[in-house]
Design a protein around this motif. Structure first.
Motif, PDB file in Angstrom:
ATOM      1  N   ARG A  13       7.545  -5.095  20.672  1.00  0.00           N
ATOM      2  CA  ARG A  13       7.958  -3.739  20.299  1.00  0.00           C
ATOM      3  C   ARG A  13       7.856  -2.771  21.487  1.00  0.00           C
ATOM      4  O   ARG A  13       7.442  -1.628  21.350  1.00  0.00           O
ATOM      5  CB  ARG A  13       7.129  -3.226  19.123  1.00  0.00           C
ATOM      6  CG  ARG A  13       7.419  -3.956  17.801  1.00  0.00           C
ATOM      7  CD  ARG A  13       6.659  -3.364  16.623  1.00  0.00           C
ATOM      8  NE  ARG A  13       7.093  -3.923  15.365  1.00  0.00           N
ATOM      9  CZ  ARG A  13       6.641  -5.065  14.826  1.00  0.00           C
ATOM     10  NH1 ARG A  13       5.725  -5.759  15.497  1.00  0.00           N
ATOM     11  NH2 ARG A  13       7.093  -5.485  13.675  1.00  0.00           N
ATOM     12  N   GLU A  14       8.277  -3.256  22.645  1.00  0.00           N
ATOM     13  CA  GLU A  14       8.266  -2.441  23.854  1.00  0.00           C
ATOM     14  C   GLU A  14       9.680  -1.996  24.185  1.00  0.00           C
ATOM     15  O   GLU A  14      10.636  -2.766  24.072  1.00  0.00           O
ATOM     16  CB  GLU A  14       7.670  -3.231  25.026  1.00  0.00           C
ATOM     17  CG  GLU A  14       6.194  -3.561  24.843  1.00  0.00           C
ATOM     18  CD  GLU A  14       5.633  -4.339  26.021  1.00  0.00           C
ATOM     19  OE1 GLU A  14       6.402  -4.643  26.952  1.00  0.00           O
ATOM     20  OE2 GLU A  14       4.433  -4.635  26.005  1.00  0.00           O
ATOM     21  N   ALA A  15       9.801  -0.750  24.633  1.00  0.00           N
ATOM     22  CA  ALA A  15      11.118  -0.165  24.884  1.00  0.00           C
ATOM     23  C   ALA A  15      11.909  -0.955  25.920  1.00  0.00           C
ATOM     24  O   ALA A  15      13.131  -1.087  25.809  1.00  0.00           O
ATOM     25  CB  ALA A  15      10.957   1.290  25.340  1.00  0.00           C
ATOM     26  N   TYR A  38      12.711  -0.504  18.106  1.00  0.00           N
ATOM     27  CA  TYR A  38      11.486  -1.190  18.522  1.00  0.00           C
ATOM     28  C   TYR A  38      11.268  -2.471  17.717  1.00  0.00           C
ATOM     29  O   TYR A  38      10.586  -3.391  18.179  1.00  0.00           O
ATOM     30  CB  TYR A  38      10.291  -0.259  18.387  1.00  0.00           C
ATOM     31  CG  TYR A  38      10.258   0.814  19.447  1.00  0.00           C
ATOM     32  CD1 TYR A  38       9.716   0.556  20.705  1.00  0.00           C
ATOM     33  CD2 TYR A  38      10.779   2.073  19.214  1.00  0.00           C
ATOM     34  CE1 TYR A  38       9.701   1.528  21.695  1.00  0.00           C
ATOM     35  CE2 TYR A  38      10.777   3.058  20.196  1.00  0.00           C
ATOM     36  CZ  TYR A  38      10.231   2.771  21.422  1.00  0.00           C
ATOM     37  OH  TYR A  38      10.223   3.742  22.411  1.00  0.00           O
ATOM     38  N   GLU A  39      11.845  -2.530  16.507  1.00  0.00           N
ATOM     39  CA  GLU A  39      11.699  -3.733  15.693  1.00  0.00           C
ATOM     40  C   GLU A  39      12.532  -4.891  16.224  1.00  0.00           C
ATOM     41  O   GLU A  39      12.392  -6.017  15.768  1.00  0.00           O
ATOM     42  CB  GLU A  39      12.092  -3.435  14.237  1.00  0.00           C
ATOM     43  CG  GLU A  39      11.250  -2.372  13.566  1.00  0.00           C
ATOM     44  CD  GLU A  39       9.769  -2.729  13.538  1.00  0.00           C
ATOM     45  OE1 GLU A  39       9.443  -3.930  13.398  1.00  0.00           O
ATOM     46  OE2 GLU A  39       8.923  -1.818  13.642  1.00  0.00           O
ATOM     47  N   ILE A  59      14.201  -3.712  24.483  1.00  0.00           N
ATOM     48  CA  ILE A  59      15.266  -3.421  23.520  1.00  0.00           C
ATOM     49  C   ILE A  59      16.586  -3.955  24.067  1.00  0.00           C
ATOM     50  O   ILE A  59      16.915  -3.722  25.235  1.00  0.00           O
ATOM     51  CB  ILE A  59      15.362  -1.912  23.264  1.00  0.00           C
ATOM     52  CG1 ILE A  59      14.090  -1.417  22.557  1.00  0.00           C
ATOM     53  CG2 ILE A  59      16.588  -1.574  22.415  1.00  0.00           C
ATOM     54  CD1 ILE A  59      14.020   0.080  22.395  1.00  0.00           C
ATOM     55  N   TRP A  63      15.440   5.755  16.441  1.00  0.00           N
ATOM     56  CA  TRP A  63      14.743   5.172  17.593  1.00  0.00           C
ATOM     57  C   TRP A  63      13.676   4.179  17.144  1.00  0.00           C
ATOM     58  O   TRP A  63      13.392   3.196  17.831  1.00  0.00           O
ATOM     59  CB  TRP A  63      14.120   6.262  18.461  1.00  0.00           C
ATOM     60  CG  TRP A  63      13.136   7.136  17.757  1.00  0.00           C
ATOM     61  CD1 TRP A  63      13.378   8.343  17.184  1.00  0.00           C
ATOM     62  CD2 TRP A  63      11.744   6.870  17.521  1.00  0.00           C
ATOM     63  NE1 TRP A  63      12.233   8.842  16.603  1.00  0.00           N
ATOM     64  CE2 TRP A  63      11.222   7.966  16.801  1.00  0.00           C
ATOM     65  CE3 TRP A  63      10.902   5.823  17.859  1.00  0.00           C
ATOM     66  CZ2 TRP A  63       9.894   8.026  16.401  1.00  0.00           C
ATOM     67  CZ3 TRP A  63       9.567   5.884  17.467  1.00  0.00           C
ATOM     68  CH2 TRP A  63       9.076   6.989  16.739  1.00  0.00           C
TER      69      TRP A  63
END
Length: 601
Positions: free
Chosen positions: A401-403, A395-396, A406, A391
C-alpha cells in the motif's frame, strides 16, 4: 467552449479583484531583499517571510522569469543569487557551505548587469539609479566580506532603497519600463481563443505543479521542425493564440495548481484541477469549496480550517445515511445545480503536459457522478468511515500500500471514471485482485472496489451486492461464501501458521474445480473436531455447518465447481467471501449464525 477558452475566462475572475497578476507578471517566492543606499552601497540582506520558518520567503508578484531552457537570460529587478549577486552556494571539503562561483556564474551575473544597464539607461527614478550604481561597485567577493547570511545563497533576491518600503519592481517607473519591454510585438493573427486580431504567442508559458520538470512544462508546444513546420507555420503559428490569451490561461492554470489553492487533487500520476463559474464570485467559490471537500475525502491536513472539517463531517453524515439505505446523500445543497463546473486532468508526457480528461458541465452533473461513485462503493459492513476518497482506492492496488507501487496511469483512468460516470477501468479490478491473490487480504476497501466495478461495469442495480445475499444463485459468489465458511471453521478449531486462506484463496478464486475438493476434505476434519469440542468451539462448528449447509442447499446438495472463473467472477468470489466472513462476527444474528467478537482487520 474549449478548454483553453474556459481557462482564459477563469483568469478574468481573480484578475478583476487583483488576485491574479497582470500581463507580464507572475507570483514568485522571494527569499531575501537587498537593501541599498541611494548611492548604491549594499547595506544589508534581509530575510523575508516568517522568521521561524525553515525556509525564507514571501510570494511576490514580480516581472516574468524568461524561458531559459539552458540559456543565460536574466530576470528584471530580481533573480537568484547567481544572476543578481554573482555567487552560489558551494560545499568545502569539510562539508561547510560558503559563497562560491560555478562554471557559468560570471556569465549569469554579467547578463544581469547588461540587462539592467540597457533597460534602466536614462531613468530619473532614484531607486533604479541606486541599482545601477550598485552594479558598478558590486563584486561577488563582497557577499562574504560584508557578512551576508549564507542561507541567502541560491535564493531569489529583490531590491529596495533603505528609506522606502516598495521593492524596486513595484515602483511606477519600473512598471512602465517593464510594460514597454514585454509589450507584444510579434506577428499579428486571429486568436483562436478571443477571436481578436493580436500579436500571436510563439512560445507558451510553462505549467508547474502537474508533474514533469521542476521548472514546469508547457501545455501547448510544437517542437519538431519536420512535423510542425508545414505550410510555412512555425511553433505557435500552428495554433495561433494571442500573447495575452496564452498568458491568461497559463496564469490561471498555474494558480490552481499551486499548493493549497483548493483547486487540485493529485491521484497517481494525474493531477485533477477543478473550478466553477457563477454570476457571483462567492457562489463559484462555494461550489469549489464543497468540491474540494468531496474529492479529497478522508484526507486531513494539519492546517485544515474548522470550516473544512465541518464540511467533511457533513458529507460523511450524508454517506452514513446512504449506507443505511437512505439515498439522500448530497453535495452542497445550497449550491445551484446549474452552476458551471469544469474538471481537467493533467499528467506529464515527455516535454509537455498530456490532457487525460476534460469535462465541462454543471455542478449538478459533477455531484451526481460523485454520489453514484459513493453508492457504487457502498458495502456492508462499510469500507469507509467518512467520505470515500478516490486516492484511498489506489493504495489498495499497490504492494505494501505504498504510493510508489501504484500502477502507472491508473490514477487518471480512475478519476475520469469517477468524475464522468463512465465504467471503471478494468485495470483497477485487475490490480486489486492481483493484490488479494498475492497477500490474501480481502480488506473492506478491496471488497468495495470489487463490488463497485461489478455494479457499474456490468450494469447491475445500485442495491446489488451491498450485503450478504443468501438467496443468490451466482456460483462465484457462493463459492466465495463457502470458502469463508471453511476458513472460519479452521480458524475456530485452531490457530495455524499457514491457513487455507493463506495457501488456497488465490487458486480457489481462479480454478475452483482443482481446489474445493481438497478444501471440503479438510473441512470434514475440522467439522468433526469442532463437534467433539465444548463451549465456543462447538458453537462455532454449528455456525459454520449451518452456513455451509445453506450454501450447498442452493444447489440441491450438488454444488458445481467451474474449471475457471473470469476476472469479474473472481470479483464476485471475493465479495461473497467478504460478506460471509463478516457475517460470522456480527453482534446481532442472521440466518447464517453469529459470533460476538471482533473481526481482525
Amino acid at each position: 467552449m474549449n478548454m483553453l477558452a474556459v481557462l482564459n475566462t477563469y483568469y478574468d475572475r481573480p484578475a478583476a479583484n487583483g488576485k491574479a497578476p497582470p500581463f507580464g507578471y507572475a507570483p514568485v517566492l522571494i527569499g531575501f531583499v537587498l537593501v541599498l543606499a541611494r548611492d548604491g552601497t549594499p547595506l544589508r540582506l534581509d530575510r523575508l517571510g516568517d522568521p521561524d520558518a525553515k525556509k525564507p520567503g514571501l510570494t511576490e508578484v514580480v516581472p516574468l522569469r524568461p524561458d531559459r531552457t539552458g540559456n543565460i537570460k536574466s530576470c528584471f529587478l530580481w533573480d537568484k543569487t547567481a544572476y543578481s549577486l554573482g555567487v552560489i552556494s558551494e560545499k568545502g571539503e569539510d562539508g561547510t557551505v560558503h559563497a562560491g562561483v560555478g562554471h557559468r556564474t560570471a556569465d549569469e551575473h554579467a547578463a544581469f548587469k547588461a540587462l539592467h544597464r540597457e533597460a534602466l539607461a536614462g531613468t530619473d527614478d532614484d531607486g533604479l539609479r541606486a541599482l545601477l550604481a550598485f552594479l558598478e561597485i558590486w563584486a561577488p567577493e563582497q557577499f562574504t566580506t560584508r557578512g551576508f547570511p549564507l542561507e541567502a545563497l541560491d535564493q531569489n533576491i529583490a531590491f529596495r532603497v533603505a528609506d522606502q518600503s516598495l521593492f524596486l519592481h513595484q515602483r511606477q517607473d519600473a512598471i512602465n519600463i517593464w510594460n514597454r519591454m514585454v509589450k507584444p510585438d510579434g506577428a499579428v493573427g486571429q486568436c483562436l481563443i478571443s477571436g481578436e486580431m493580436a500579436p500571436i504567442a510563439v512560445l507558451h508559458r510553462k505549467i508547474k505543479g502537474a508533474g514533469g520538470q521542476s521548472a514546469g512544462v508547457p501545455l501547448v508546444s510544437f517542437q519538431l521542425d519536420s512535423s510542425y513546420e508545414s505550410h510555412g507555420k512555425k511553433q505557435g503559428d500552428n495554433a495561433p493564440i494571442s500573447e495575452m490569451a496564452a498568458f491568461a490561461y497559463a496564469t490561471a492554470l498555474n494558480a490552481m495548481l499551486a499548493s493549497g489553492s483548493g483547486h487540485r487533487l493529485k491521484l497517481g500520476d494525474t493531477t485533477t484541477v477543478f473550478w466553477a463559474e457563477a454570476p457571483r464570485e462567492e457562489d463559484a467559490e462555494e461550489a469549489e469549496f464543497w468540491a474540494e471537500a468531496a474529492l479529497t475525502g478522508e484526507e486531513e491536513r494539519k492546517d485544515e480550517e474548522a470550516r473544512h472539517r465541518a464540511a467533511r463531517n457533513k458529507l460523511a453524515a450524508s454517506i452514513e445515511k446512504m449506507n443505511a439505505g437512505r439515498m439522500d446523500a448530497a453535495i452542497a445543497p445550497d449550491v445551484s445545480a446549474d452552476t458551471k463546473f469544469h474538471i481537467l486532468g493533467l499528467s506529464p508526457n515527455n516535454a509537455r503536459l498530456a490532457v487525460r480528461f476534460w469535462q465541462s458541465g454543471s455542478f449538478g452533473d459533477f455531484a451526481k457522478n460523485l454520489i453514484d461513485h459513493w453508492q457504487d462503493l457502498r458495502i456492508d459492513p462499510p469500507a469507509f468511515k467518512g467520505v470515500p476518497a478516490a486516492w484511498a482506492l489506489l493504495y489498495e492496488t499497490a504492494l505494501n500500500r505504498e504510493a510508489k507501487n501504484i500502477p502507472p496511469l491508473l490514477g487518471g483512468h480512475l478519476m475520469r471514471a469517477v468524475l464522468t460516470g463512465t465504467p471503471y477501468p478494468r485495470t483497477l479490478l485487475t490490480a486489486v485482485i492481483a493484490r488479494i491473490r498475492a497477500d490474501g487480504d480481502i480488506s473492506p476497501r478491496r471488497a468495495a472496489i470489487c463490488k463497485a466495478v461489478l455494479v457499474r461495469n456490468l450494469n447491475l442495480q445500485q442495491g446489488d451486492l451491498v450485503s450478504l445475499d443468501q438467496n443468490s444463485d451466482n456460483i462465484a459468489y457462493n463459492l466465495g461464501r463457502l470458502f469463508a465458511a471453511f476458513a472460519y471453521a479452521e480458524r475456530s478449531y485452531a490457530d495455524r501458521g499457514a491457513t487455507i486462506r493463506d495457501k488456497y484463496i488465490g487458486a480457489a478464486s481462479a480454478t475452483p474445480r482443482r481446489v474445493f475438493p481438497i478444501l471440503m476434505r479438510g473441512y470434514e476434519h475440522n467439522r468433526s473436531a469442532l463437534a467433539k469440542s465444548e463451549g465456543n468451539k462447538r458453537g462455532a462448528g454449528i455456525v459454520a455447518d449451518k452456513a455451509i449447509a445453506q450454501i450447498i442447499g442452493r444447489y440441491e446438495g450438488d454444488i458445481p465447481f467451474p474449471a475457471t472463473l473470469s476476472l469479474e467472477e473472481q470479483a464476485r468470489f471475493f465479495v461473497g467471501f467478504y460478506h460471509q466472513d463478516r457475517s460470522f462476527y456480527e453482534k446481532s444474528g442472521g440466518d447464517a449464525g453469529t459470533r460476538n467478537e471482533e473481526v481482525e482487520q
